[in-house]
Design a protein around this motif. Sequence first.
Motif, PDB file in Angstrom:
ATOM      1  N   MET A  50     -12.780 -62.020   4.870  1.00  0.00           N
ATOM      2  CA  MET A  50     -13.467 -61.821   6.149  1.00  0.00           C
ATOM      3  C   MET A  50     -13.830 -60.340   6.349  1.00  0.00           C
ATOM      4  N   MET A  51     -12.896 -59.454   6.022  1.00  0.00           N
ATOM      5  CA  MET A  51     -13.174 -58.020   6.212  1.00  0.00           C
ATOM      6  C   MET A  51     -14.258 -57.540   5.254  1.00  0.00           C
ATOM      7  N   SER A  52     -14.295 -58.111   4.050  1.00  0.00           N
ATOM      8  CA  SER A  52     -15.372 -57.743   3.113  1.00  0.00           C
ATOM      9  C   SER A  52     -16.724 -58.135   3.673  1.00  0.00           C
ATOM     10  N   GLY A  98     -19.873 -55.792   4.500  1.00  0.00           N
ATOM     11  CA  GLY A  98     -21.204 -56.080   3.960  1.00  0.00           C
ATOM     12  C   GLY A  98     -22.262 -56.171   5.050  1.00  0.00           C
ATOM     13  N   LEU A  99     -21.941 -56.881   6.120  1.00  0.00           N
ATOM     14  CA  LEU A  99     -22.930 -57.041   7.197  1.00  0.00           C
ATOM     15  C   LEU A  99     -23.206 -55.706   7.887  1.00  0.00           C
ATOM     16  N   SER A 100     -22.181 -54.860   7.983  1.00  0.00           N
ATOM     17  CA  SER A 100     -22.417 -53.571   8.641  1.00  0.00           C
ATOM     18  C   SER A 100     -23.338 -52.711   7.779  1.00  0.00           C
ATOM     19  N   GLU A 101     -23.208 -52.822   6.450  1.00  0.00           N
ATOM     20  CA  GLU A 101     -24.151 -52.103   5.569  1.00  0.00           C
ATOM     21  C   GLU A 101     -25.571 -52.632   5.773  1.00  0.00           C
ATOM     22  N   MET A 102     -25.684 -53.961   5.874  1.00  0.00           N
ATOM     23  CA  MET A 102     -27.016 -54.538   6.083  1.00  0.00           C
ATOM     24  C   MET A 102     -27.614 -54.065   7.409  1.00  0.00           C
ATOM     25  N   MET A 103     -26.770 -53.955   8.425  1.00  0.00           N
ATOM     26  CA  MET A 103     -27.284 -53.519   9.733  1.00  0.00           C
ATOM     27  C   MET A 103     -27.769 -52.077   9.676  1.00  0.00           C
ATOM     28  N   LYS A 104     -27.070 -51.252   8.874  1.00  0.00           N
ATOM     29  CA  LYS A 104     -27.511 -49.856   8.747  1.00  0.00           C
ATOM     30  C   LYS A 104     -28.894 -49.786   8.118  1.00  0.00           C
ATOM     31  N   SER A 105     -29.196 -50.794   7.276  1.00  0.00           N
ATOM     32  CA  SER A 105     -30.528 -50.744   6.665  1.00  0.00           C
ATOM     33  C   SER A 105     -31.537 -51.592   7.448  1.00  0.00           C
ATOM     34  N   GLY A 106     -31.187 -51.923   8.698  1.00  0.00           N
ATOM     35  CA  GLY A 106     -32.198 -52.495   9.582  1.00  0.00           C
ATOM     36  C   GLY A 106     -32.084 -53.988   9.882  1.00  0.00           C
ATOM     37  N   TRP A 107     -31.189 -54.672   9.207  1.00  0.00           N
ATOM     38  CA  TRP A 107     -31.054 -56.117   9.448  1.00  0.00           C
ATOM     39  C   TRP A 107     -30.424 -56.384  10.818  1.00  0.00           C
ATOM     40  N   GLN A 108     -30.965 -57.383  11.492  1.00  0.00           N
ATOM     41  CA  GLN A 108     -30.372 -57.824  12.758  1.00  0.00           C
ATOM     42  C   GLN A 108     -30.156 -59.328  12.683  1.00  0.00           C
ATOM     43  N   PRO A 109     -28.937 -59.794  12.885  1.00  0.00           N
ATOM     44  CA  PRO A 109     -28.751 -61.249  12.852  1.00  0.00           C
ATOM     45  C   PRO A 109     -29.430 -61.908  14.049  1.00  0.00           C
ATOM     46  N   ARG A 110     -29.888 -63.136  13.834  1.00  0.00           N
ATOM     47  CA  ARG A 110     -30.507 -63.902  14.912  1.00  0.00           C
ATOM     48  C   ARG A 110     -29.476 -64.248  16.001  1.00  0.00           C
ATOM     49  N   ARG A 111     -28.236 -64.521  15.566  1.00  0.00           N
ATOM     50  CA  ARG A 111     -27.145 -64.821  16.518  1.00  0.00           C
ATOM     51  C   ARG A 111     -26.089 -63.716  16.422  1.00  0.00           C
ATOM     52  N   VAL A 121     -22.062 -65.751   2.436  1.00  0.00           N
ATOM     53  CA  VAL A 121     -23.263 -66.600   2.453  1.00  0.00           C
ATOM     54  C   VAL A 121     -23.203 -67.543   3.659  1.00  0.00           C
ATOM     55  N   ALA A 122     -22.016 -68.096   3.912  1.00  0.00           N
ATOM     56  CA  ALA A 122     -21.873 -69.012   5.053  1.00  0.00           C
ATOM     57  C   ALA A 122     -22.238 -68.305   6.357  1.00  0.00           C
ATOM     58  N   VAL A 123     -21.666 -67.136   6.565  1.00  0.00           N
ATOM     59  CA  VAL A 123     -21.888 -66.434   7.835  1.00  0.00           C
ATOM     60  C   VAL A 123     -23.349 -66.006   7.975  1.00  0.00           C
ATOM     61  N   LEU A 124     -23.922 -65.488   6.875  1.00  0.00           N
ATOM     62  CA  LEU A 124     -25.325 -65.065   6.921  1.00  0.00           C
ATOM     63  C   LEU A 124     -26.244 -66.220   7.274  1.00  0.00           C
ATOM     64  N   ARG A 125     -26.037 -67.350   6.609  1.00  0.00           N
ATOM     65  CA  ARG A 125     -26.924 -68.494   6.859  1.00  0.00           C
ATOM     66  C   ARG A 125     -26.787 -68.998   8.289  1.00  0.00           C
ATOM     67  N   LEU A 126     -25.523 -69.083   8.745  1.00  0.00           N
ATOM     68  CA  LEU A 126     -25.310 -69.586  10.103  1.00  0.00           C
ATOM     69  C   LEU A 126     -25.886 -68.620  11.130  1.00  0.00           C
ATOM     70  N   ALA A 127     -25.745 -67.329  10.838  1.00  0.00           N
ATOM     71  CA  ALA A 127     -26.216 -66.327  11.802  1.00  0.00           C
ATOM     72  C   ALA A 127     -27.739 -66.262  11.840  1.00  0.00           C
ATOM     73  N   ASP A 128     -28.382 -66.562  10.728  1.00  0.00           N
ATOM     74  CA  ASP A 128     -29.829 -66.347  10.642  1.00  0.00           C
ATOM     75  C   ASP A 128     -30.676 -67.617  10.642  1.00  0.00           C
ATOM     76  N   ALA A 129     -30.055 -68.774  10.539  1.00  0.00           N
ATOM     77  CA  ALA A 129     -30.849 -70.006  10.498  1.00  0.00           C
ATOM     78  C   ALA A 129     -31.678 -70.132  11.767  1.00  0.00           C
ATOM     79  N   GLN A 130     -32.969 -70.442  11.613  1.00  0.00           N
ATOM     80  CA  GLN A 130     -33.788 -70.640  12.817  1.00  0.00           C
ATOM     81  C   GLN A 130     -33.247 -71.810  13.622  1.00  0.00           C
ATOM     82  N   VAL A 131     -33.003 -72.927  12.901  1.00  0.00           N
ATOM     83  CA  VAL A 131     -32.381 -74.086  13.539  1.00  0.00           C
ATOM     84  C   VAL A 131     -30.991 -74.241  12.938  1.00  0.00           C
ATOM     85  N   LEU A 132     -30.009 -74.448  13.770  1.00  0.00           N
ATOM     86  CA  LEU A 132     -28.626 -74.610  13.286  1.00  0.00           C
ATOM     87  C   LEU A 132     -28.573 -75.734  12.246  1.00  0.00           C
TER      88      LEU A 132
END
Length: 374
Positions: free
Chosen positions: A28-30, A34-47, A212-223
């Motif tokens: 979970m901490m990894s 990872g997501l915090s690195e992605m956010m630094k490069s501009g990614w924003q999760p949908r949820r 992968v699970a968290v990314l997909r769930l966070a970014d899926a247009q439809v759940l």
Amino acid sequence: MASWIIIGSHRDAWTFGASDSVSGHVSMMSVARGLSEMMKSGWQPRRSVLFVSWDGEEPGLLGSTEWVEDRESELKAKAAVYVNRDAGAGGPFFSGSAVHSLTPFVHELAQSVDADQPSKTLYDRWLERARDQNPPKDGQPMLKVPPVGALGSGSDYTAFVDHLGVTALDMGLTGPGDNGTYHSTYDNPAWFKKYIDPQFKFSVLAAQVTGVAVLRLADAQVLPFDDEVYGKQILEYVNEIEKDATAKSSVESKRVDFAGLKAAAEAFARAGARARKEADALLAGQPPKGAVAGLNHRLMMAERDLIEPAGLPDRPWFRHTIYAPGLYTGYGVKTIPGVREAIDAGNFTRAAEQAKIVIRALERATRTLSAQGS
Ligand SMILES: [Zn+2]
């Protein structure tokens, strides 16, 4: 409205807890890193993604239960999915249990991560293991797909599913090597490094599949909820219980409205199929403003509808009509618990009452799913 994907893992342990649950907590901490690195490069999760480190899991799921009870109204409004990570880097074999609207999602998730062997995915290894453990008997065919388990209890998803009706997923990697160390003083870093994951290969895989699970769930247009699959799974449970009931007493079992239960499960499955078609149509074109959000809201709320406010007989805190740990099975699940346990106990009057409650819950969920344009 902004919805939440929540990922949680406990950090307390009976003794050292290298496997249970540091191995899960590390993944979970990894993912958080990872997501915090992605956010630094501009990614924003949908949820919004909430990372939660639980204390007090071992003595009775105290941390997660208190947290969920404290935030009941906010969670009911916002929690789309809870992802649980308990012990879970113990070997090469993925396994998952979930609310069964997530069955296709969990299969796709495992298919999209490479396993420890060349040209195999976690899904392939999961299926191999499931086939080993469930060899075909009585001329039955081999397992075609690895089974997604039903959630009982014994980890921090319990309050989310059983008390609030939040769609949840519990997953991890397992292997053959933990014999006898579970919840003992041998579950320590030296043992983990020497016998379980010397190169931390499985720990990396565990982090990948969680990510992968968290990314997909966070970014899926439809759940990615498939309530057609869910409805069919519920129908299977009803058939199973009807068989048990008839074996117990073919006369008494007639008092339970199995036909009504089956019709309600089928109607729910049909509403699920329609919701999926609606999602496909929305995503294929230019969806009108608010249409996707509306569908997501209905998908999320249909799970809440499976909660019976009065709870199960003799244990009102457990309110989900489809999943609960058995009254006498410890962590082990009983599906459609109100009806199943009444029949186990030979109490057909109660089974008949409980069947009505389950039918009403399924009808609520079907209405919510079908309320297009709301
Ligand atoms: Zn644990």
